[in-house]
Design a protein around this motif. Structure first.
Motif, PDB file in Angstrom:
ATOM      1  N   ALA A 192       0.778  -1.161  -0.030  1.00  0.00           N
ATOM      2  CA  ALA A 192      -0.038  -0.071   0.001  1.00  0.00           C
ATOM      3  C   ALA A 192       0.958   1.371   0.121  1.00  0.00           C
ATOM      4  N   THR A 193       2.143   1.208  -0.142  1.00  0.00           N
ATOM      5  CA  THR A 193       3.083   2.246  -0.048  1.00  0.00           C
ATOM      6  C   THR A 193       3.170   3.006  -1.059  1.00  0.00           C
ATOM      7  N   SER A 194       2.498   2.445  -2.439  1.00  0.00           N
ATOM      8  CA  SER A 194       2.833   3.273  -3.584  1.00  0.00           C
ATOM      9  C   SER A 194       1.622   2.950  -4.496  1.00  0.00           C
ATOM     10  N   GLY A 195       1.641   3.537  -5.739  1.00  0.00           N
ATOM     11  CA  GLY A 195       0.819   3.118  -6.893  1.00  0.00           C
ATOM     12  C   GLY A 195      -0.586   2.730  -6.676  1.00  0.00           C
ATOM     13  N   ILE A 196      -0.883   1.597  -7.041  1.00  0.00           N
ATOM     14  CA  ILE A 196      -2.331   0.976  -7.278  1.00  0.00           C
ATOM     15  C   ILE A 196      -2.662   0.731  -5.571  1.00  0.00           C
ATOM     16  N   GLY A 197      -1.959   0.216  -4.992  1.00  0.00           N
ATOM     17  CA  GLY A 197      -2.156  -0.102  -3.534  1.00  0.00           C
ATOM     18  C   GLY A 197      -2.778   1.109  -2.614  1.00  0.00           C
ATOM     19  N   GLU A 198      -1.613   2.147  -2.629  1.00  0.00           N
ATOM     20  CA  GLU A 198      -2.032   3.340  -2.165  1.00  0.00           C
ATOM     21  C   GLU A 198      -3.580   4.078  -2.537  1.00  0.00           C
ATOM     22  N   ALA A 199      -3.590   3.901  -4.047  1.00  0.00           N
ATOM     23  CA  ALA A 199      -5.153   4.317  -4.477  1.00  0.00           C
ATOM     24  C   ALA A 199      -6.116   3.737  -3.896  1.00  0.00           C
ATOM     25  N   CYS A 200      -5.900   2.439  -3.802  1.00  0.00           N
ATOM     26  CA  CYS A 200      -6.894   1.506  -3.147  1.00  0.00           C
ATOM     27  C   CYS A 200      -6.988   1.919  -1.670  1.00  0.00           C
ATOM     28  N   ALA A 201      -6.204   2.099  -0.959  1.00  0.00           N
ATOM     29  CA  ALA A 201      -6.181   2.457   0.474  1.00  0.00           C
ATOM     30  C   ALA A 201      -7.159   3.601   0.782  1.00  0.00           C
ATOM     31  N   ILE A 202      -6.817   4.766  -0.211  1.00  0.00           N
ATOM     32  CA  ILE A 202      -7.817   6.162  -0.287  1.00  0.00           C
ATOM     33  C   ILE A 202      -9.142   5.914  -0.645  1.00  0.00           C
ATOM     34  N   LYS A 203      -9.280   5.203  -1.813  1.00  0.00           N
ATOM     35  CA  LYS A 203     -10.729   4.864  -2.169  1.00  0.00           C
ATOM     36  C   LYS A 203     -11.592   4.242  -1.343  1.00  0.00           C
ATOM     37  N   PHE A 204     -10.869   2.957  -0.488  1.00  0.00           N
ATOM     38  CA  PHE A 204     -11.661   2.271   0.106  1.00  0.00           C
ATOM     39  C   PHE A 204     -12.129   3.212   1.612  1.00  0.00           C
ATOM     40  N   ALA A 205     -10.922   3.901   2.028  1.00  0.00           N
ATOM     41  CA  ALA A 205     -11.233   4.733   3.260  1.00  0.00           C
ATOM     42  C   ALA A 205     -12.422   5.833   2.824  1.00  0.00           C
ATOM     43  N   ASN A 206     -12.462   6.405   1.804  1.00  0.00           N
ATOM     44  CA  ASN A 206     -13.227   6.950   1.272  1.00  0.00           C
ATOM     45  C   ASN A 206     -14.600   6.440   1.278  1.00  0.00           C
ATOM     46  N   GLY A 207     -14.792   5.303   0.671  1.00  0.00           N
ATOM     47  CA  GLY A 207     -15.989   4.593   0.760  1.00  0.00           C
ATOM     48  C   GLY A 207     -16.488   4.043   1.987  1.00  0.00           C
ATOM     49  N   GLY A 208     -16.014   4.348   3.022  1.00  0.00           N
ATOM     50  CA  GLY A 208     -16.466   4.060   4.515  1.00  0.00           C
ATOM     51  C   GLY A 208     -15.828   2.612   4.942  1.00  0.00           C
ATOM     52  N   TYR A 209     -14.797   1.971   4.620  1.00  0.00           N
ATOM     53  CA  TYR A 209     -14.091   1.003   4.966  1.00  0.00           C
ATOM     54  C   TYR A 209     -13.088   1.297   6.243  1.00  0.00           C
ATOM     55  N   ASN A 210     -12.893   0.373   7.319  1.00  0.00           N
ATOM     56  CA  ASN A 210     -11.699   0.458   7.764  1.00  0.00           C
ATOM     57  C   ASN A 210     -10.591  -0.304   6.907  1.00  0.00           C
ATOM     58  N   VAL A 211      -9.348   0.377   7.081  1.00  0.00           N
ATOM     59  CA  VAL A 211      -8.164   0.044   6.240  1.00  0.00           C
ATOM     60  C   VAL A 211      -6.851  -0.290   6.902  1.00  0.00           C
ATOM     61  N   ILE A 212      -6.547  -1.679   6.726  1.00  0.00           N
ATOM     62  CA  ILE A 212      -5.353  -1.992   6.766  1.00  0.00           C
ATOM     63  C   ILE A 212      -4.067  -1.908   5.763  1.00  0.00           C
ATOM     64  N   VAL A 213      -3.228  -1.008   6.065  1.00  0.00           N
ATOM     65  CA  VAL A 213      -2.261  -1.095   4.911  1.00  0.00           C
ATOM     66  C   VAL A 213      -1.212  -1.525   5.466  1.00  0.00           C
TER      67      VAL A 213
END
Ligand code: NDP
Ligand code: 8X3
Length: 254
Positions: A10-31
């Motif tokens: 999750a430190t870069s690229g697609i993984g980082e973008a997924c972390a932000i997207k899922f957080a915005n979508g109401g998820y708790n996020v484990i990076v």
């Protein structure tokens, strides 16, 4: 109830973008990832957005460290709804008989064995709860080899086989499996592949509007949020001017 997603790399690229997207979508996020500073900065960013985040520092190739990290989850964090197996890389683009065996080993250990380790650690809990979703980040490179792609393409073909195999093995459960296969996405991927030859890396994206990490994150989120009876088994997502790994038109944006 709030859902939890765990994202590798999750430190870069697609993984980082997924972390932000899922957080915005109401998820708790484990990076999760190797770079503690970047992970903690991402955790703070997610928390500033009003979502909950947890950072786990480990290398997916280190089975013991991965097992310890996942085993440390408690207070509800252990009930993972969505696993995004994203950590991965390509190294080099030499001919198969001329490339580095060390590079081959790193790609196989990360893209295949790391993904399997995470699957083995997280999926049993999903089966127990009869609920969950594994999103593997495969690639168009897994559909067909291209010049110098050899081992990287083989690892992504393995991701396809492992996704299909897992889907078969889970057919009696409500756990879903998606193989999300992007084409050209502008991230650190090519800089890593070409080991600091940034000119060569950047030239890949010249003359074409490539996909972004956000485009892939949007698709991953769409798959995760599909109704429970809908399993999006596979998605191939390409830039408009890319038709296959090696067929790219650079005229339109040249
Ligand atoms: P990036 O290089 O931007 O991100 C890769 C991420 O994986 C980084 O966070 C990196 O961490 C992490 N990672 C690599 N090795 C390990 C490891 N051993 N343990 C833990 N984390 C690790 O590239 P992308 O975002 O583009 O790549 C993400 C995934 O998408 C990969 O699986 C890649 O194969 C796939 N993909 C990429 C495409 C593209 O065109 N960009 C197209 C199709 C698929 P660190 O910073 O520590 O290296
Ligand atoms: C990354 C896409 O085509 O550069 O998986 O291999 S490609």
């Amino acid at each position: 109830m709030t859902k939890t997603v765990l994202i590798t790399g999750a430190t870069s690229g697609i993984g980082e973008a997924c972390a932000i997207k899922f957080a915005n979508g109401g998820y708790n996020v484990i990076v999760t990832g190797r770079n503690a500073d970047k992970l903690n900065a991402l955790k703070s960013k997610i928390e500033a957005m009003g979502a909950k985040a947890l950072a786990l520092v480990y290398d997916v190739r280190d089975r013991e460290a991965a097992t310890k990290a996942v085993g440390s989850l408690k207070d509800g964090w252990e009930n993972i709804d969505v696993l995004i197996n994203n950590a991965g890389l390509a190294l080099g683009q030499e001919k198969e008989h001329e490339g580095s065996l060390d590079d081959y080993e790193t790609m196989i250990d990360t893209n295949i064995k790391g993904l399997l380790t995470m699957t083995k650690l997280i999926v049993p809990g999903m089966v127990k709860r009869d609920k969950g979703h594994v999103i593997n980040i495969g690639s168009v490179a897994g559909d067909a080899a291209y010049a110098g792609g050899n081992v990287y393409c083989a690892t992504k073909a393995a991701v396809k086989a492992l996704s299909d195999g897992l889907r078969i093995d889970l057919v009696d459960t409500s756990v879903r499996v998606t193989n999300l296969k992007p084409g050209l996405v502008e991230t650190n991927f090519s800089r890593t592949r070409f080991k600091g030859d940034n000119e060569r890396a950047d030239s890949l994206y010249r003359g074409i509007k490539p996909l972004t990490g956000d485009d892939i994150a949007d698709t991953a989120f769409y798959c995760a949020e599909a109704p429970a009876h809908v399993q999006i088994a596979e998605v191939l997502i390409l830039a408009t001017h890319q038709a296959s790994p090696s067929i790219v038109s650079r005229k339109a944006n040249g």
